[in-house]
Scaffold this motif. Structure first.
Motif, PDB file in Angstrom:
ATOM      1  N   UNK A 180       0.996  -1.171  -0.013  1.00 40.88           N
ATOM      2  CA  UNK A 180      -0.141   0.043   0.044  1.00 40.88           C
ATOM      3  C   UNK A 180       0.868   1.264  -0.111  1.00 40.88           C
ATOM      4  N   UNK A 181       0.671   2.195  -0.803  1.00 39.27           N
ATOM      5  CA  UNK A 181       1.579   3.423  -1.150  1.00 39.27           C
ATOM      6  C   UNK A 181       0.715   4.563  -0.847  1.00 39.27           C
ATOM      7  N   UNK A 182       1.105   5.428   0.164  1.00 42.61           N
ATOM      8  CA  UNK A 182       0.274   6.656   0.434  1.00 42.61           C
ATOM      9  C   UNK A 182      -0.043   6.741   1.888  1.00 42.61           C
ATOM     10  N   UNK A 183      -0.803   8.035   2.246  1.00 42.49           N
ATOM     11  CA  UNK A 183      -1.213   8.279   3.508  1.00 42.49           C
ATOM     12  C   UNK A 183      -2.004   7.082   4.166  1.00 42.49           C
ATOM     13  N   UNK A 184      -1.863   6.724   5.404  1.00 39.35           N
ATOM     14  CA  UNK A 184      -2.440   5.938   5.868  1.00 39.35           C
ATOM     15  C   UNK A 184      -2.424   5.965   7.573  1.00 39.35           C
ATOM     16  N   UNK A 185      -3.423   6.376   8.335  1.00 44.54           N
ATOM     17  CA  UNK A 185      -3.106   6.380   9.528  1.00 44.54           C
ATOM     18  C   UNK A 185      -3.801   5.302  10.181  1.00 44.54           C
ATOM     19  N   UNK A 186      -4.181   4.244   9.482  1.00 41.95           N
ATOM     20  CA  UNK A 186      -4.981   3.027  10.250  1.00 41.95           C
ATOM     21  C   UNK A 186      -4.272   1.782   9.624  1.00 41.95           C
TER      22      UNK A 186
ATOM     23  N   UNK B 144       6.032   5.563  11.122  1.00 45.04           N
ATOM     24  CA  UNK B 144       6.531   6.433   9.798  1.00 45.04           C
ATOM     25  C   UNK B 144       5.534   7.223   9.457  1.00 45.04           C
ATOM     26  N   UNK B 145       4.128   6.544   8.919  1.00 46.82           N
ATOM     27  CA  UNK B 145       3.089   6.935   8.653  1.00 46.82           C
ATOM     28  C   UNK B 145       2.495   8.083   9.512  1.00 46.82           C
ATOM     29  N   UNK B 146       2.529   7.952  11.014  1.00 42.93           N
ATOM     30  CA  UNK B 146       1.992   8.881  11.392  1.00 42.93           C
ATOM     31  C   UNK B 146       2.829  10.101  11.654  1.00 42.93           C
ATOM     32  N   UNK B 147       4.061  10.016  11.549  1.00 45.66           N
ATOM     33  CA  UNK B 147       5.152  10.990  11.756  1.00 45.66           C
ATOM     34  C   UNK B 147       4.929  11.819  10.333  1.00 45.66           C
ATOM     35  N   UNK B 148       4.681  11.227   9.178  1.00 44.50           N
ATOM     36  CA  UNK B 148       4.356  11.781   7.895  1.00 44.50           C
ATOM     37  C   UNK B 148       3.303  12.647   7.919  1.00 44.50           C
ATOM     38  N   UNK B 149       2.001  12.134   8.584  1.00 41.14           N
ATOM     39  CA  UNK B 149       0.822  13.034   8.766  1.00 41.14           C
ATOM     40  C   UNK B 149       1.273  14.221   9.604  1.00 41.14           C
TER      41      UNK B 149
END
Length: 315
Positions: A99-105, A184-189
């Motif tokens: 899965x590529x892209x923003x994902x908080x879950x 990582x994805x939470x930090x990116x958000x």
């Protein structure tokens, strides 16, 4: 290698171009008028920074069936579109999915994919590409294409890692392996939401962004990293929460560049303009995380109030 790109937006199209260039058998899943354009004209990409245009002819698929099996599937959809996509992928027999892209879950995403197939490999990635589709082609913005990639709480390993590396063999595509993509994805958000709030505060006309708005976005980002750290998540990239005066000055210059140049429009405000629902859902997910921490974030509140994600009239 037989690869499906599930989603034919800017990021998916740039990814398809690189995988075709590497010699893979690439299929793009697209729908509607864009599917027709891809079938009739091929995939045309104007690489805005590099100042050249490419044309490829991937296979085009309108629907994924359960018995359409690929060596790899890269899912390149907006965060808001994932709930509709997951049931389709869950019954497909492909074993290796990224899965590529923003994902908080991300944990919930992985659970949906392995519920009926515990032997399936799931990873998460992020490709730093911006741009838009216009006049039958993609305008892509990147300073060299690459992906940060990893599993939920560990590195991609074994056959899965070998498949991904082989897919990009022979092309200039950076693979940065991470060990905790959930964090990582939470930090990116925490990085992108303040930029999005600035975009919406000026109706996605970034040249109008004031120094005050940009400064508030830096303070909001500092607060967000502190909140994530308080909840026990790692900080990615490492050291991003250490906002020295020098680093603040550098980040301010980056944001000023985004705000005052046409490349900033392609990389930031165009995405915000066309992904309002995604930004709203990211905002809602981040607020849930924040409530868990009980953290006071005055700069974040101020910036969010000024630029909550909303529809922007066409220019």
């Amino acid at each position: 290698m037989k690869i499906l790109i599930y989603g034919a937006g800017v990021i998916g199209c740039e990814l398809a171009h690189m995988l075709i260039k590497a010699g893979n058998e690439v299929t793009l899943l697209a729908r509607g008028e864009w599917k027709k354009i891809l079938e009739e004209r091929g995939l045309v990409i104007r690489h805005a920074v590099q100042l050249y245009t490419t044309k490829d002819y991937p296979a085009v698929l309108g629907q994924l069936r359960s018995d359409d099996v690929f060596d790899l599937i890269f899912v390149v959809m907006q965060y808001s579109q994932l709930p509709a996509v997951l049931p389709v992928l869950a019954v497909n027999k492909t074993k290796h999915i990224v899965f590529i892209g923003n994902n908080m879950n991300a944990a919930e995403t992985e659970a949906a994919l392995i519920r009926n197939d515990a032997g399936r490999d799931v990873a998460f990635g992020f490709q730093g590409t911006g741009g838009r589709r216009e006049n039958g082609k993609v305008v892509s913005v990147h300073a060299g294409v690459g992906m940060t990639i990893g599993c939920l709480h560990n590195q991609v390993e074994g056959k899965f890692r070998d498949l991904i590396r082989t897919a990009f063999s022979g092309v200039r595509y950076r693979l940065t392996w991470e060990s905790d993509m959930d964090a990582w994805l939470k930090c990116h958000a925490a990085l992108i939401l303040p930029i999005a709030y600035v975009c919406y505060a000026v109706d996605c006309r970034l040249p109008r962004a004031s120094k005050k708005l940009i400064s508030d976005s830096i303070d909001a980002t500092k607060e967000a990293f502190a909140m994530i750290k308080k909840l026990g998540y790692g900080i990615y990239p490492e050291g991003m929460d250490e906002y020295s005066q020098e680093k603040q000055g550098q980040w301010f210059l980056v944001l000023r560049f985004l705000a005052k140049t046409p490349l900033g429009r392609l990389a930031a405000s165009d995405h915000c303009r066309h992904a309002v629902i995604e930004m709203q859902l990211l905002d809602e997910s981040f607020e849930k995380l924040r409530k868990q921490s009980g953290t006071d974030m005055p700069a974040w509140d101020r910036l969010r109030a000024a630029g909550y994600p909303h529809e922007i009239d066409a220019e």
